[in-house]
Design a protein around this motif. Structure first.
Motif, short mmCIF file in Angstrom:
data_model
loop_
_atom_site.label_atom_id
_atom_site.label_comp_id
_atom_site.label_asym_id
_atom_site.label_seq_id
_atom_site.Cartn_x
_atom_site.Cartn_y
_atom_site.Cartn_z
N THR A 22 32.95 58.98 13.64
CA THR A 22 32.77 57.67 14.26
C THR A 22 33.30 56.58 13.33
N LEU A 23 33.55 55.42 13.89
CA LEU A 23 34.00 54.30 13.08
C LEU A 23 32.95 53.94 12.04
N PHE A 24 33.41 53.63 10.85
CA PHE A 24 32.61 53.17 9.71
C PHE A 24 31.73 54.25 9.10
N CYS A 25 31.90 55.50 9.51
CA CYS A 25 31.16 56.57 8.84
C CYS A 25 31.89 56.93 7.54
N LYS A 26 31.18 57.60 6.65
CA LYS A 26 31.76 58.05 5.39
C LYS A 26 32.30 59.46 5.59
N VAL A 27 33.50 59.71 5.03
CA VAL A 27 34.15 61.01 5.14
C VAL A 27 34.69 61.43 3.78
N GLU A 28 34.99 62.71 3.69
CA GLU A 28 35.61 63.28 2.50
C GLU A 28 36.83 64.08 2.94
N GLN A 29 37.94 63.95 2.21
CA GLN A 29 39.11 64.77 2.50
C GLN A 29 38.85 66.17 1.95
N VAL A 30 38.92 67.19 2.82
CA VAL A 30 38.58 68.55 2.41
C VAL A 30 39.77 69.51 2.41
N ALA A 31 40.93 69.04 2.83
CA ALA A 31 42.13 69.87 2.84
C ALA A 31 43.32 68.99 2.53
N GLU A 32 44.39 69.61 2.08
CA GLU A 32 45.60 68.84 1.82
C GLU A 32 46.69 69.22 2.80
N ASN A 33 47.49 68.26 3.16
CA ASN A 33 48.66 68.46 3.99
C ASN A 33 49.49 67.19 3.87
N GLU A 35 52.28 66.24 4.89
CA GLU A 35 52.91 65.76 6.12
C GLU A 35 51.93 64.94 6.96
N ASP A 36 50.64 65.19 6.82
CA ASP A 36 49.62 64.46 7.56
C ASP A 36 48.98 63.34 6.74
N GLY A 37 49.52 63.03 5.56
CA GLY A 37 48.96 61.97 4.74
C GLY A 37 47.84 62.42 3.82
N ALA A 38 47.48 63.69 3.87
CA ALA A 38 46.38 64.20 3.05
C ALA A 38 46.93 64.80 1.76
N LEU A 39 47.08 63.97 0.75
CA LEU A 39 47.66 64.39 -0.51
C LEU A 39 46.66 65.16 -1.37
N PHE A 40 47.19 66.04 -2.22
CA PHE A 40 46.35 66.80 -3.14
C PHE A 40 45.56 65.86 -4.05
N SER A 41 46.16 64.73 -4.43
CA SER A 41 45.49 63.79 -5.33
C SER A 41 44.25 63.15 -4.70
N ARG A 42 44.12 63.23 -3.37
CA ARG A 42 42.94 62.68 -2.70
C ARG A 42 41.95 63.77 -2.26
N GLN A 66 44.55 50.33 0.12
CA GLN A 66 45.31 50.62 1.33
C GLN A 66 44.56 51.53 2.29
N VAL A 67 44.96 51.48 3.54
CA VAL A 67 44.38 52.32 4.58
C VAL A 67 45.32 53.50 4.81
N ILE A 68 44.77 54.71 4.85
CA ILE A 68 45.54 55.93 5.02
C ILE A 68 45.19 56.56 6.36
N GLY A 69 46.19 56.99 7.10
CA GLY A 69 45.96 57.70 8.36
C GLY A 69 46.13 59.19 8.17
N MET A 70 45.18 59.97 8.66
CA MET A 70 45.30 61.43 8.60
C MET A 70 44.59 62.08 9.77
N ARG A 71 44.88 63.34 9.98
CA ARG A 71 44.31 64.08 11.09
C ARG A 71 42.84 64.40 10.81
N PRO A 72 41.99 64.33 11.83
CA PRO A 72 40.55 64.56 11.65
C PRO A 72 40.20 65.92 11.06
N ARG A 73 40.98 66.95 11.36
CA ARG A 73 40.66 68.31 10.88
C ARG A 73 40.77 68.45 9.36
N LEU A 74 41.33 67.44 8.70
CA LEU A 74 41.46 67.47 7.25
C LEU A 74 40.31 66.75 6.55
#
Length: 89
Positions: A22-33, A35-42, A66-74
């Motif tokens: 949902t909007l304004f919830c807290k998330v964690e990046q759990v996978a890298e890709n 091509e989808d904006g999910a860098l290993f550094s994050r 900055q704001v980063i866009g990525m796929r929800p499955r990541l």
């Protein structure tokens, strides 16, 4: 086939574990890709959901401007129990 349409639309905004993002919830990046904006550094970096488009969730990661866009499955939604004290807004 029409009965499947609402379920597919609902699943579009679910994280890697099937939790709805949902909007304004807290998330964690759990996978890298890259091509989808999910860098290993994050990987395992946390942030707040600030928007979404047809296929992407937009996140402002903690400590970044900055704001980063990525796929929800990541991503993985963080419950309040998972967020370290002081990191919640």
């Amino acid at each position: 086939m029409h009965a499947d349409a609402p379920q597919q639309a609902q699943d579009r905004w679910c994280d890697a574990e099937g939790t709805r993002i949902t909007l304004f919830c807290k998330v964690e990046q759990v996978a890298e890709n890259p091509e989808d904006g999910a860098l290993f550094s994050r990987l395992h970096q946390r942030g707040e959901v600030v928007g979404r488009s047809l296929d992407l969730i937009y996140i402002r990661f903690d400590g970044e401007g900055q704001v980063i866009g990525m796929r929800p499955r990541l991503l993985c939604v963080l419950s309040t129990e998972n967020v370290r004290k002081g990191r919640d807004r």
